[in-house]
Design a protein around this motif. Structure first.
Motif, PDB file in Angstrom:
ATOM      1  N   MET A  30      -8.500   8.015  -6.051  1.00  0.00           N
ATOM      2  CA  MET A  30      -7.584   8.464  -7.106  1.00  0.00           C
ATOM      3  C   MET A  30      -6.169   7.950  -6.869  1.00  0.00           C
ATOM      4  N   GLU A  31      -5.762   7.986  -5.609  1.00  0.00           N
ATOM      5  CA  GLU A  31      -4.407   7.538  -5.300  1.00  0.00           C
ATOM      6  C   GLU A  31      -4.273   6.019  -5.479  1.00  0.00           C
ATOM      7  N   THR A  32      -5.357   5.297  -5.272  1.00  0.00           N
ATOM      8  CA  THR A  32      -5.316   3.854  -5.512  1.00  0.00           C
ATOM      9  C   THR A  32      -5.044   3.583  -6.992  1.00  0.00           C
ATOM     10  N   VAL A  33      -5.672   4.375  -7.851  1.00  0.00           N
ATOM     11  CA  VAL A  33      -5.412   4.250  -9.289  1.00  0.00           C
ATOM     12  C   VAL A  33      -3.946   4.568  -9.581  1.00  0.00           C
ATOM     13  N   GLU A  34      -3.456   5.673  -8.996  1.00  0.00           N
ATOM     14  CA  GLU A  34      -2.041   6.030  -9.189  1.00  0.00           C
ATOM     15  C   GLU A  34      -1.143   4.876  -8.747  1.00  0.00           C
ATOM     16  N   LEU A  44      -2.505  -6.059   1.604  1.00  0.00           N
ATOM     17  CA  LEU A  44      -2.042  -7.208   2.397  1.00  0.00           C
ATOM     18  C   LEU A  44      -2.065  -8.478   1.556  1.00  0.00           C
ATOM     19  N   THR A  45      -3.105  -8.627   0.746  1.00  0.00           N
ATOM     20  CA  THR A  45      -3.191  -9.794  -0.134  1.00  0.00           C
ATOM     21  C   THR A  45      -2.067  -9.764  -1.160  1.00  0.00           C
ATOM     22  N   ASP A  46      -1.795  -8.583  -1.719  1.00  0.00           N
ATOM     23  CA  ASP A  46      -0.794  -8.471  -2.781  1.00  0.00           C
ATOM     24  C   ASP A  46       0.627  -8.638  -2.264  1.00  0.00           C
ATOM     25  N   PHE A  47       0.913  -8.110  -1.090  1.00  0.00           N
ATOM     26  CA  PHE A  47       2.310  -8.093  -0.625  1.00  0.00           C
ATOM     27  C   PHE A  47       2.631  -9.159   0.408  1.00  0.00           C
ATOM     28  N   LEU A  65      -4.007  -6.250 -14.960  1.00  0.00           N
ATOM     29  CA  LEU A  65      -3.809  -6.716 -13.593  1.00  0.00           C
ATOM     30  C   LEU A  65      -4.134  -5.589 -12.601  1.00  0.00           C
ATOM     31  N   ALA A  66      -3.619  -4.398 -12.904  1.00  0.00           N
ATOM     32  CA  ALA A  66      -3.907  -3.241 -12.047  1.00  0.00           C
ATOM     33  C   ALA A  66      -5.415  -3.036 -11.938  1.00  0.00           C
ATOM     34  N   GLY A  67      -6.106  -3.135 -13.084  1.00  0.00           N
ATOM     35  CA  GLY A  67      -7.553  -2.958 -13.100  1.00  0.00           C
ATOM     36  C   GLY A  67      -8.268  -3.986 -12.236  1.00  0.00           C
ATOM     37  N   ARG A  68      -7.821  -5.246 -12.321  1.00  0.00           N
ATOM     38  CA  ARG A  68      -8.453  -6.294 -11.511  1.00  0.00           C
ATOM     39  C   ARG A  68      -8.285  -6.034 -10.025  1.00  0.00           C
ATOM     40  N   ARG A  69      -7.111  -5.562  -9.635  1.00  0.00           N
ATOM     41  CA  ARG A  69      -6.864  -5.271  -8.218  1.00  0.00           C
ATOM     42  C   ARG A  69      -7.787  -4.163  -7.703  1.00  0.00           C
ATOM     43  N   ILE A  70      -7.904  -3.103  -8.511  1.00  0.00           N
ATOM     44  CA  ILE A  70      -8.737  -1.976  -8.082  1.00  0.00           C
ATOM     45  C   ILE A  70     -10.208  -2.407  -8.054  1.00  0.00           C
ATOM     46  N   LEU A 115       2.723   0.258  -9.102  1.00  0.00           N
ATOM     47  CA  LEU A 115       2.856  -1.175  -8.842  1.00  0.00           C
ATOM     48  C   LEU A 115       2.843  -2.014 -10.121  1.00  0.00           C
ATOM     49  N   HIS A 116       1.929  -1.710 -11.039  1.00  0.00           N
ATOM     50  CA  HIS A 116       1.829  -2.528 -12.256  1.00  0.00           C
ATOM     51  C   HIS A 116       1.781  -1.663 -13.511  1.00  0.00           C
TER      52      HIS A 116
END
Lengths: 182, 176
Positions: free
Chosen positions: A20-24, B26-29, A37-42, A30-31
């Motif tokens: 949940m915190e990763t989504v936050e 780490l990849t992002d930052f 972009l946020a979705g791709r990272r998660i 962050l984005h």
């Protein structure tokens, strides 16, 4: 550090807190203006985990001979390991698309949404309910990037390259759509 | 307090998930200091929400003493969430600073830091969690790692420093 022998356990809520915190973190801090972009990272985080888990869960078994066998493994063993139940329904169009339906998706069962739009007026209640449904689906969608990645990573490890997306109709039910890449 | 009744799962999923988050950051930052900060921030946000869950499930009475609080974190908090216990040690003279020593830490199973990440505090999320949780019970703290097995130390040691204890704000109903 060496992996411990035996089964180490943590509170189930630990996974929930960090995911949940990763989504936050990605969607709000962050984005905040770039939801895709946020979705791709998660999703990428989920993918890594899926790859590694599938590797571990299938160590002792023979390679799957076809895609359907691998997908059935995801619906049963993989789902039970992570979500403590099997997928409720598996459908396919026999042309590389599979739909996994979970009527009680464990990671959505604790999501609650308050009703900020409801001001006590009957007419407003109706519109607010439909608005809330939209908001609920959008919010829940953010929590599904991670499991989508998880499934894609696991299937990739099992030799099934694919795209995975999710749909929420009625919380906490949701469907995962797997499109196998030709 | 007795062992709280919480749903347990195999640690593997959690450990791998946390590892994948660190790797993605780490990849992002591309900068370990920034990643340390992000992990601490994530922990802080988890901590401020997790405290209610902790207090309701653990049956501990609300601590007012910092010393008692440190013991509860070490013996009940770590146990309830991570299935391990920590030792409280190295108190300073005025009782506002101590260490939590963690010999066993599920976050780092399967983890080795590559050369390029030597400045990374891989478990920094835990510092943030404690800082966030304590802030919700009116204790402002500074929490940081002073020994880290991933950096070649023999154990994990976290330094916990009480900066300010804010008195409970009223109106506050204790029985709600």
């Amino acid at each position: 550090m060496a992996a411990p022998t035996g089964e180490r356990e943590v509170a189930e809520s630990c996974v929930e807190w960090v995911s949940m915190e990763t989504v936050e973190a990605y969607c709000r801090r962050l984005h905040p203006t770039k939801p895709e972009l946020a979705g791709r990272r998660i999703e990428a985080i989920g993918y890594q985990v899926g790859l590694q888990l599938a590797e571990r869960y299938t160590k002792e078994r023979p390679r799957f001979t076809d895609h359907l066998e691998a997908i059935k493994f995801i619906c049963k063993d993989f789902w039970v390991e992570i979500f403590k139940k099997q997928v409720d329904n598996l459908k396919t169009n026999h042309r590389g698309v599979f739909v996994l339906q979970d009527n009680q998706f464990r990671w959505l069962t604790h999501i609650s949404l308050d009703s900020p739009l409801y001001n006590g007026d009957r007419v407003t209640l109706e519109t607010s309910l439909s608005n809330n449904a939209v908001m609920a689906a959008r919010a829940a969608g953010q929590y599904l990037y991670f499991p989508c990645g998880l499934i894609r990573g696991a299937l990739t490890n099992l030799g099934v390259p694919c795209d995975v997306s999710a749909e929420v109709a009625n919380l906490p039910a949701c469907s995962f759509i797997i499109r196998i890449k030709a | 307090a007795s062992a709280p009744n919480v749903e347990k799962v195999n640690a593997e999923l959690f450990t791998l998930t946390y590892g994948a988050i660190v790797r993605q950051l780490l990849t992002d930052f591309e900068d370990v200091d920034e990643v340390n900060k992000q992990l601490d921030t994530m922990g802080y946000h988890i901590g401020i929400r997790l405290i209610d869950d902790f207090l309701s499930k653990s049956n501990v009475t609300r601590c007012t003493e910092f010393k008692e609080t440190a013991e509860v974190i070490a013996k009940v908090g770590f146990k309830m969430f991570l299935g391990v216990t920590a030792t409280v040690a190295n108190w300073d003279a005025d009782g506002t600073e101590c260490s939590l020593i963690l010999d066993d830490n599920p976050l780092v199973d399967y983890v080795e830091l590559p050369e390029t990440c030597q400045g990374l505090y891989y478990c920094n999320v835990l510092c943030g969690v404690i800082r966030g949780a304590l802030e919700m019970v009116s204790m402002r703290t500074e929490v940081k790692w002073v020994r880290d097995v991933l950096h070649g130390d023999d154990t994990f040691e976290m330094r916990l420093k009480l900066l300010k204890q804010v008195p409970e704000e009223y109106p506050y109903k204790d029985d709600e």
